[in-house]
Design a protein around this motif. Structure first.
Motif, mmCIF file in Angstrom:
data_model
loop_
_atom_site.group_PDB
_atom_site.id
_atom_site.type_symbol
_atom_site.label_atom_id
_atom_site.label_comp_id
_atom_site.label_asym_id
_atom_site.label_seq_id
_atom_site.Cartn_x
_atom_site.Cartn_y
_atom_site.Cartn_z
ATOM 1 N N VAL A 2 -1.599 -8.125 -1.261
ATOM 2 C CA VAL A 2 -0.855 -7.082 -0.552
ATOM 3 C C VAL A 2 -1.034 -7.317 0.939
ATOM 4 C CG1 VAL A 2 -0.766 -4.599 -0.087
ATOM 5 C CG2 VAL A 2 -1.144 -5.424 -2.426
ATOM 6 N N VAL A 12 -6.033 -6.375 -0.392
ATOM 7 C CA VAL A 12 -5.172 -5.917 0.705
ATOM 8 C C VAL A 12 -5.613 -6.665 1.959
ATOM 9 C CG1 VAL A 12 -4.527 -3.930 2.124
ATOM 10 C CG2 VAL A 12 -4.833 -3.654 -0.354
ATOM 11 N N ARG A 55 3.356 0.194 -3.868
ATOM 12 C CA ARG A 55 2.210 0.291 -4.773
ATOM 13 C C ARG A 55 2.677 0.187 -6.235
ATOM 14 N NH1 ARG A 55 -3.287 2.123 -3.926
ATOM 15 N NH2 ARG A 55 -2.847 2.190 -1.711
ATOM 16 N N SER A 80 -0.778 -5.810 4.716
ATOM 17 C CA SER A 80 -0.824 -4.487 5.338
ATOM 18 C C SER A 80 -1.139 -4.660 6.819
ATOM 19 C CB SER A 80 -1.928 -3.663 4.662
ATOM 20 O OG SER A 80 -2.146 -2.467 5.365
ATOM 21 N N ASP A 116 -9.171 -3.212 -2.268
ATOM 22 C CA ASP A 116 -8.254 -3.826 -3.242
ATOM 23 C C ASP A 116 -7.465 -2.734 -3.959
ATOM 24 O OD1 ASP A 116 -9.631 -6.089 -2.593
ATOM 25 O OD2 ASP A 116 -10.275 -6.564 -4.640
ATOM 26 N N THR A 146 0.834 -1.205 0.000
ATOM 27 C CA THR A 146 0.000 0.000 0.000
ATOM 28 C C THR A 146 0.871 1.259 0.000
ATOM 29 O OG1 THR A 146 0.005 0.055 2.396
ATOM 30 C CG2 THR A 146 -1.854 -1.086 1.366
#
Ligand SMILES: NC(=O)c1ccc[n+]([C@@H]2O[C@H](COP(=O)([O-])OP(=O)(O)OC[C@H]3O[C@@H](n4cnc5c(N)ncnc54)[C@H](OP(=O)(O)O)[C@@H]3O)[C@@H](O)[C@H]2O)c1
Length: 318
Positions: free
Chosen positions: A36, A54, A17, A38, A44, A12
């Motif tokens: 991803v 995510v 990214r 996090s 998303d 992120t």
């Protein structure tokens, strides 16, 4: 073995990214799964018509990470994590790796490098010292699992995007990608540069969008070498000034900092961590710690045509 199911930790974030976007660009072509990781759940990440979910993990808890990696049968972890607290950073990367190693599907890890060689500069650049412990662990794991585990250090030099700071093109913000905007060494908006040393050492510059593309392409290599060096360009700082003067049509005001100038500056700094980082980098630079010591091998192994410094400066200052 090529990567197929890839987790980007810190995807992120600013560089992260771009790596996720690079992977999403080739997701369909190679049938990839991209997720991803996090610290908190989020929407998303969508790019090029593809999505990456995510997923929240607790980097302090190996089981929490392992469960997510297991759900997606992850084979490759790319870390783009950052923390100003060494213990947090070291533990997060270590736990990511240990979570991966607990799964049969896992076979590749890239630590959060993505600049100049952290090992070369770690004696002088405080923030990079925390990047070293995971390298020692990775070396050990590689010795223990020579045939089933690979890691690589992605080095890309300085993000060329910083050369666009202060441009006033109608869509000038796009020059920065997802990066923070600040001038680094060169400030083309003021026609100035503050150069460590005499400006004759070669330096690698790569646009962050191209770093994303290079890393994504590297996931499709059958084997990973210990170093994956990429470059948009290799130039001396004096050459960057000459290109900038040429494109801007103006003479730049250039200040050269000797080692003594830098040490004098460092003795007057505030507590600001990034200010220290800036001048520590200058000191490392004049000491030769940032010198290019390995061939730019990744450019030869993948079919990516990065934007060079002149092309980038012409785009945003021409
Ligand atoms: N070559 C260059 O010029 C250059 C310039 C800048 C950075 N870099 C390198 O690029 C890499 C990424 O840097 P970046 O600036 O893109 O990073 P960043 O955006 O500041 O942070 C990346 C992600 O790390 C996660 N994170 C932040 N604090 C954390 C913590 N305490 N514990 C665990 N995770 C944390 C966050 O993700 P969540 O909030 O989603 O968890 C964040 O989005 C680093 O290795 C850095 O050295 C290179």
């Amino acid at each position: 073995m090529k990567s197929q199911r890839i987790a980007v930790a810190g995807g992120t974030g600013k560089l992260g990214r771009h790596i996720v976007e690079g992977l999403l660009e080739i997701k369909q072509q190679h049938g990839l799964t991209v997720i991803v990781l996090s610290r908190s759940p989020g929407p998303d990440i969508s790019f090029a018509g593809c999505n990456a979910p995510v997923i929240a993990v607790n980097y302090e808890n190996v089981d929490s990470i392992r469960n997510v990696l297991n759900d997606y049968q992850i084979d490759t972890i790319i870390s783009t994590l950052v923390s100003l607290t060494p213990e947090t950073f070291i533990t997060s990367q270590e736990n990511l790796l240990q979570a991966g190693l607990a799964l049969p599907s896992f076979h590749r890890f890239a630590p959060s490098e993505f600049a100049v060689d952290s090992e070369q500069v770690s004696a002088r650049v405080n923030l990079y010292r925390m990047k070293i412990p995971i390298l020692r662990t990775l070396e050990r794991v590689k010795r223990e699992r020579p045939d089933s585990f690979e890691y690589t250090r992605f080095n890309c030099g300085i993000f060329a995007n910083y050369l666009a700071f202060g441009n006033t093109k109608p869509e000038g913000h796009k020059a920065h990608g997802h990066l923070a905007r600040f001038p680094f060494v060169f400030d083309l908006s003021k026609r100035t540069a503050e150069i460590p040393g005499d400006g004759e050492k070669q330096t690698v510059y790569t646009r962050v969008e191209d770093v994303g593309k290079f890393v994504a392409a590297a996931t499709q290599l059958e084997t990973w070498e210990e170093y994956n060096e990429m470059a948009g360009d290799v130039l001396t700082m004096n050459e960057v000034i000459r290109i900038s003067e040429d494109v801007c049509g103006a003479k730049f005001n250039v200040k050269y900092y000797s080692r003594e100038d830098i040490l004098a500056k460092m003795s007057q700094l505030s507590e600001n961590v990034m200010e220290h980082f800036y001048w520590e980098f200058y000191l490392a630079y004049v000491n030769g710690d940032c010198d290019i010591k390995r061939p730019i091998n990744l450019n030869k192994m993948v079919d990516i045509k990065p934007v060079g410094v002149r092309q980038f400066i012409e785009q945003w200052w021409g």
